[in-house]
Design an enzyme around this catalytic site. Structure first.
Site, PDB file in Angstrom:
ATOM      1  N   LYS A  70       0.823  -1.223   0.000  1.00  0.00           N
ATOM      2  CA  LYS A  70       0.000   0.000   0.000  1.00  0.00           C
ATOM      3  C   LYS A  70       0.846   1.259   0.000  1.00  0.00           C
ATOM      4  O   LYS A  70       0.444   2.279  -0.554  1.00  0.00           O
ATOM      5  CB  LYS A  70      -0.943   0.009   1.213  1.00  0.00           C
ATOM      6  CG  LYS A  70      -2.131  -0.917   1.071  1.00  0.00           C
ATOM      7  CD  LYS A  70      -3.243  -0.453   1.989  1.00  0.00           C
ATOM      8  CE  LYS A  70      -4.437  -1.382   1.928  1.00  0.00           C
ATOM      9  NZ  LYS A  70      -5.509  -0.923   2.829  1.00  0.00           N
TER      10      LYS A  70
ATOM     11  N   LYS B 217      -5.974  -9.360  -7.480  1.00  0.00           N
ATOM     12  CA  LYS B 217      -7.194  -9.471  -6.680  1.00  0.00           C
ATOM     13  C   LYS B 217      -8.258  -8.482  -7.136  1.00  0.00           C
ATOM     14  O   LYS B 217      -7.920  -7.366  -7.519  1.00  0.00           O
ATOM     15  CB  LYS B 217      -6.863  -9.162  -5.212  1.00  0.00           C
ATOM     16  CG  LYS B 217      -6.928 -10.377  -4.313  1.00  0.00           C
ATOM     17  CD  LYS B 217      -6.671 -10.012  -2.876  1.00  0.00           C
ATOM     18  CE  LYS B 217      -7.854  -9.340  -2.221  1.00  0.00           C
ATOM     19  NZ  LYS B 217      -7.767  -9.260  -0.758  1.00  0.00           N
TER      20      LYS B 217
ATOM     21  N   LYS C  46     -11.272  -2.623  -4.761  1.00  0.00           N
ATOM     22  CA  LYS C  46     -12.055  -1.388  -4.825  1.00  0.00           C
ATOM     23  C   LYS C  46     -11.292  -0.287  -5.544  1.00  0.00           C
ATOM     24  O   LYS C  46     -11.881   0.665  -6.042  1.00  0.00           O
ATOM     25  CB  LYS C  46     -12.400  -0.923  -3.421  1.00  0.00           C
ATOM     26  CG  LYS C  46     -11.140  -0.544  -2.652  1.00  0.00           C
ATOM     27  CD  LYS C  46     -11.383  -0.332  -1.199  1.00  0.00           C
ATOM     28  CE  LYS C  46     -10.032  -0.293  -0.488  1.00  0.00           C
ATOM     29  NZ  LYS C  46      -9.902  -1.209   0.608  1.00  0.00           N
TER      30      LYS C  46
END
Ligand code: TRP
Length: 332
Positions: free
Chosen positions: A111, A194, A197
């Site tokens: 991240k 994956k 969002k």
């Protein structure tokens, strides 16, 4: 009875991966456990969230839990920031966790990306807060996706070090509950990533707010290869997009991947995709509909969240009193 804690981040675009990998599994657990399900808004702000969106997304997570079948009378549904114990215990755990442990967290590395200097301190300390979420209730079991296993190991490390350092048995060692088959739903555009969002392409994910037409359109456009479906799971090796669609079908139909292949072996995607669309519309569509219906009455959702927060705070209070005593904080 053993206690479950789990959380979903209210960071928008709730999708089929959140449903199949997490939320769906929360429902059945209500039979055997005392369940606490949280919208982890404090985790969400470890990266920037627009305030109005955060409020609405927090309600949306609660509505998704309820729409999926979590019963707010039986289980506790609440927002993390409304129970102060999470932040209080997270601070104590920041003083238990070691820099070296956090440096190993792969989610932080992913991240934070290349520009690590510019990541928030909260993003780095994320796992301490997650440990606090769980241990503020002395939860023993945590249903999560594969990708959260490392964070749960850290939760165990924190619990163990706390217990050792203070020579107590305050915290239990939590067990992950990882669910089968298609818990890992991949992007419809790239079977190696994956479903997420934050993917820039809307076509990469099916969301809770998608209607029949957009579910159909997204699946029609989903990337595949040119071969028909194989006879065995072995034949899905090296075909990530095919494996993903078969996995989604299996999860929605509550079948094994092999059982799906028994039915569709030799079929082209032009046959399989419409069948998958029908199934997704039948199984996932109504949950999205119910979520949207609940979202039309935010006051009702807020009532549920308020009641949940009160019940959660009552469970956390004796744990926090014990922890503060152990640590040596005074009680004036
Ligand atoms: N980190 C989890 C995720 O991104 C969300 C989460 C926060 C969580 N606190 C938790 C999950 C406690 C389980 C238990 O999916």
């Amino acid at each position: 009875m053993s206690r479950i804690f789990s959380g979903v981040q209210p960071s928008g675009n709730l999708h089929l991966g959140n449903y199949l990998g997490a939320i769906r599994n929360f429902v059945g657990l209500q039979e055997d456990y005392e369940c606490i399900y949280c919208a982890v808004d404090m985790h969400a702000i470890t990266v920037w969230q627009d305030p109005a969106d955060l409020r609405s997304n927090t309600r949306e997570v609660a509505a998704a839990y309820i729409a999926a079948g979590v019963d707010p009378k039986r289980s506790i549904i609440f927002a993390q920031s409304t129970v102060a114990a999470h932040a209080e215990l997270a601070w104590i755990f920041n003083c238990v966790a070691r820099l070296g442990w956090l440096n190993r967290m792969t989610q932080f590395k992913e991240k934070a990306g290349k520009n690590r200097e510019n990541a928030s301190v909260g993003l780095y300390a994320y796992p301490s807060l997650m440990a606090a979420d769980i241990l503020a209730y002395k939860a023993t079991h945590v249903p999560v996706g594969e990708d959260q296993k490392q964070h749960l190991e850290l939760t165990r490390d924190i619990a163990q070090k706390f217990n050792n350092d203070y020579e107590t048995e305050t915290f239990p060692l939590v067990e992950p509950l990882i669910f089968g088959a298609a818990t890992r739903v991949m992007s419809l555009r790239d079977g190696s990533k994956k479903m997420s969002k934050s993917d820039p392409s809307d076509y990469s994910r099916i969301t809770f707010t998608d209607d029949r037409d957009s579910i159909a359109k997204k699946l029609r456009k989903a990337r595949t290869d040119a071969d028909p479906l194989p006879e065995t799971e072995e034949g899905l090796k090296g075909r990530p997009e095919a494996a993903n669609l078969v996995g989604i079908y299996a999860a929605l139909a509550d079948l094994s991947k092999q059982a799906v292949l028994d039915e569709f072996a030799g079929a082209a995607f032009s046959t399989f995709k419409p069948a998958l669309t029908e199934l997704a519309v039948e199984k996932f569509g109504p949950i999205g509909e119910e979520m949207k219906r609940l979202m039309a009455d935010p006051a009702h959702v807020d009532t549920i969240l308020k009641e949940g927060a009160e019940r959660a705070a009552a469970l956390a209070a004796p744990v926090m009193a014990e922890v503060k005593e152990v640590v040596g904080f005074i009680r004036p």
